[in-house]
Design an enzyme around this catalytic site. Structure first.
Site, PDB file in Angstrom:
ATOM      1  N   ARG A  26      64.905 -45.700  35.025  1.00 26.18           N
ATOM      2  CA  ARG A  26      64.172 -45.874  36.272  1.00 26.18           C
ATOM      3  C   ARG A  26      62.990 -46.795  35.981  1.00 26.18           C
ATOM      4  NH1 ARG A  26      65.868 -42.507  40.146  1.00 26.18           N
ATOM      5  NH2 ARG A  26      66.898 -40.550  39.607  1.00 26.18           N
TER       6      ARG A  26
ATOM      7  N   ILE B 243      59.487 -48.285  35.210  1.00 28.64           N
ATOM      8  CA  ILE B 243      58.266 -47.854  34.518  1.00 28.64           C
ATOM      9  C   ILE B 243      57.095 -48.683  35.051  1.00 28.64           C
ATOM     10  CG2 ILE B 243      57.088 -47.625  32.302  1.00 28.64           C
ATOM     11  CD1 ILE B 243      59.885 -47.394  31.022  1.00 28.64           C
TER      12      ILE B 243
ATOM     13  N   LYS C 296      57.989 -60.679  29.877  1.00 27.87           N
ATOM     14  CA  LYS C 296      57.564 -59.927  28.696  1.00 27.87           C
ATOM     15  C   LYS C 296      57.422 -60.852  27.483  1.00 27.87           C
ATOM     16  CE  LYS C 296      59.004 -55.672  28.206  1.00 27.87           C
ATOM     17  NZ  LYS C 296      59.864 -54.503  27.961  1.00 27.87           N
TER      18      LYS C 296
ATOM     19  N   ASP D 131      54.284 -52.342  22.891  1.00 31.02           N
ATOM     20  CA  ASP D 131      55.735 -52.350  22.796  1.00 31.02           C
ATOM     21  C   ASP D 131      56.118 -52.930  21.440  1.00 31.02           C
ATOM     22  OD1 ASP D 131      58.243 -51.839  23.651  1.00 31.02           O
ATOM     23  OD2 ASP D 131      58.315 -53.365  25.203  1.00 31.02           O
TER      24      ASP D 131
ATOM     25  N   SER E 290      64.777 -48.485  20.244  1.00 34.63           N
ATOM     26  CA  SER E 290      64.947 -47.828  21.540  1.00 34.63           C
ATOM     27  C   SER E 290      66.207 -48.328  22.242  1.00 34.63           C
ATOM     28  CB  SER E 290      63.710 -48.104  22.404  1.00 34.63           C
ATOM     29  OG  SER E 290      63.957 -47.795  23.752  1.00 34.63           O
TER      30      SER E 290
END
Length: 497
Positions: free
Chosen positions: A198, A200, A291, A259, A267
């Site tokens: 979902r 973030i 990102k 991150d 992950s």
């Protein structure tokens, strides 16, 4: 010490937490954040401690049980035996990494096992993330962490030689390719047990958008039944015990936007290996506002993905794509769902960027599993499946087997309130900020308000005239819409040169 339970109707959303009055905490030499072992009627729970000085909330002699802890003890009303719990071994291992030393598999397994068991507080998990940020994990460490994430959760097993999966590292708005690529691949006979997250920080995650059409919460048994019938699924990964440590780690990364590369790779690959994927496609969008903004960093990340995948014995392909603007037209669950239908049904007003990127990704996967000799051949195969309506037919099958009804544009409504943003001058669109567009849609209500969001009429490179419509903001709440527009005025994310 024995304390009388007081059941608090407050959910912490994470590990078990209890509240103790300062006087009792002082007697037990317990400090805020310490762990205590609670025993009553053959039941044991280990919980983090919060301390209060207010007697109106928790009196001396009482212990407040938040919902997660309260549920474990049920209707027990007798006193709980409370003892200070020893610090878990994983704390010492996290300190070791903070000092810059390397960890092995057993040490990562100990940390991840404690995270899953709720033995580490969010603060302690934050230190683990920070340690990996300051002292970047080596390839061997990243592979060990990935294996630890896999081995502390369930694994979906399917009797298939080839199981494919794709993943985008994120940061780009309206990038809803998964819902198009999955039915294309499944229509070609490939097995793709797709679990997604979902939202973030974005206006919608894939799971949020699929939920416009059908439920996404399934256990492993239900997921297997769906895959057996359709060859694929579009499920929310958080509803299963696949790589369960991952969500807890991501949660603490969010406030500082940390991150770490090693944890990012672990992950992603941990989730993919948890569904027994044999062939994985990774999408790294690069561009201003995404990102990864630098091609050099993207190439470095690509090499690390490939090196870790080799150690995990999985076939992996990385594609570096344009992340300098939103991909589709809609930003927000319902608006993105409309984009998906338009591409799958090949409608005249479909998003060309979304269609072409989806075809390219599907084509790369066909090449990876050797269904096509080259990327170009793979693209043509994907295009054939999409244009012949086979992908739409497969999408409808997946949605209906998951418990949804026939997907239809007419059933997807826009939020009631809206505001159009028009061009203040003529020129070429030179930049559309992903972060700003996501923020606009979120402030307007997305993803919780499915109909809220932003619809783009222009993309980077388009020429506009003064007065042309640039985008529309939708919200079901007039105040939210007003607040979103105020945010836009603070930082204009739509640049016309």
């Amino acid at each position: 010490m024995k304390l009388k339970p007081k059941h608090l109707k407050i959910r912490t959303g994470n590990s078990p937490i209890v509240m103790i009055h300062k006087r009792d905490a002082s007697l037990m030499e317990v400090y805020s954040g310490d762990k205590v072992r609670l025993n009553a009627c053959d039941r044991t729970v280990i919980a983090s401690v919060d301390i209060t000085t207010s007697q109106s909330f928790i009196k001396p002699g009482e212990i407040g049980l938040f919902l997660e802890t309260s549920k474990a003890f049920g209707k027990i009303i007798c006193a709980l035996e409370v003892k200070l719990e020893k610090k878990p071994k994983s704390i010492a291992i996290i300190k070791k990494k903070l000092k810059g030393k390397r960890l092995n598999y057993n040490e990562f397994f100990t940390i991840i096992k404690d995270i899953v068991a709720g033995k580490l507080s969010e603060i302690e998990i934050s230190y683990f993330v920070a340690a990996g940020y300051v002292h970047e994990l080596t390839i061997d460490e990243t592979a060990s962490l990935t294996k630890a994430i896999i081995n502390t959760g369930d694994v979906l097993t399917l009797n298939k030689k080839i199981i494919v999966d794709k993943h985008c590292i994120g940061g780009v708005a309206a990038n809803r390719t998964t819902m198009i690529v999955v039915p294309i691949l499944a229509a070609a006979g490939l097995t793709i047990p797709k679990t997604s997250s979902r939202s973030i920080t974005s206006a919608a995650g894939t799971a949020d958008t699929v939920e416009v059409f059908s439920p996404v919460d399934f256990d492993i048994t239900q997921m297997k039944k769906i895959i057996r019938k359709t060859g694929a699924c579009l499920a929310w990964g958080g509803s299963m015990n696949l790589a369960p440590a991952d969500d807890k780690i991501i949660k603490v990364e969010y406030p500082m936007s940390l991150d770490p590369v090693g944890q990012l790779i672990a992950s992603i690959l941990g989730k993919k290996k948890s569904v027994s994927s044999t062939h994985i496609l990774i999408d790294i969008p690069v561009g201003k506002g995404s990102k990864i903004e630098n091609l050099k960093h993207a190439l470095q990340l690509k090499q690390k993905f490939l090196a870790v995948a080799k150690r995990l014995r999985v076939k992996l392909q990385v594609v570096i794509t344009d992340g300098s603007q939103p991909i589709g037209n809609g930003i927000g669950p319902a608006l993105e769902a409309k984009d998906v239908i338009k591409v799958l049904q090949h409608l005249p007003d479909q998003s060309t960027l979304l269609r072409e990127k989806s075809l390219m990704l599907a084509g790369e996967m066909f090449c990876l599993v050797k269904k096509a000799k080259t990327s170009a051949d793979g693209y043509l195969l994907a295009k054939k499946i999409l244009d012949e309506g086979k992908a739409w037919k497969k999408f409808v099958q997946i949605i209906t087997v998951q418990g949804g009804s026939m997907p239809s544009l007419k059933r997807i409504r826009y939020a009631y309130f809206k505001h159009d943003i028009i061009a203040k001058k003529s020129g070429k669109v030179t930049h559309i900020d992903n972060g700003m567009m996501n923020r606009l849609a979120r402030v307007a209500g997305a993803p919780f308000d499915k109909e809220a969001g932003v619809f783009l009429y222009q993309h980077k490179g388009d020429h506009v005239k003064k007065g042309d419509l640039l985008f529309t903001v939708y919200s079901d709440n007039k105040e939210r819409l007003s607040y979103a527009l105020q945010e836009y005025k603070k930082k204009d994310g739509f640049v016309i040169g």
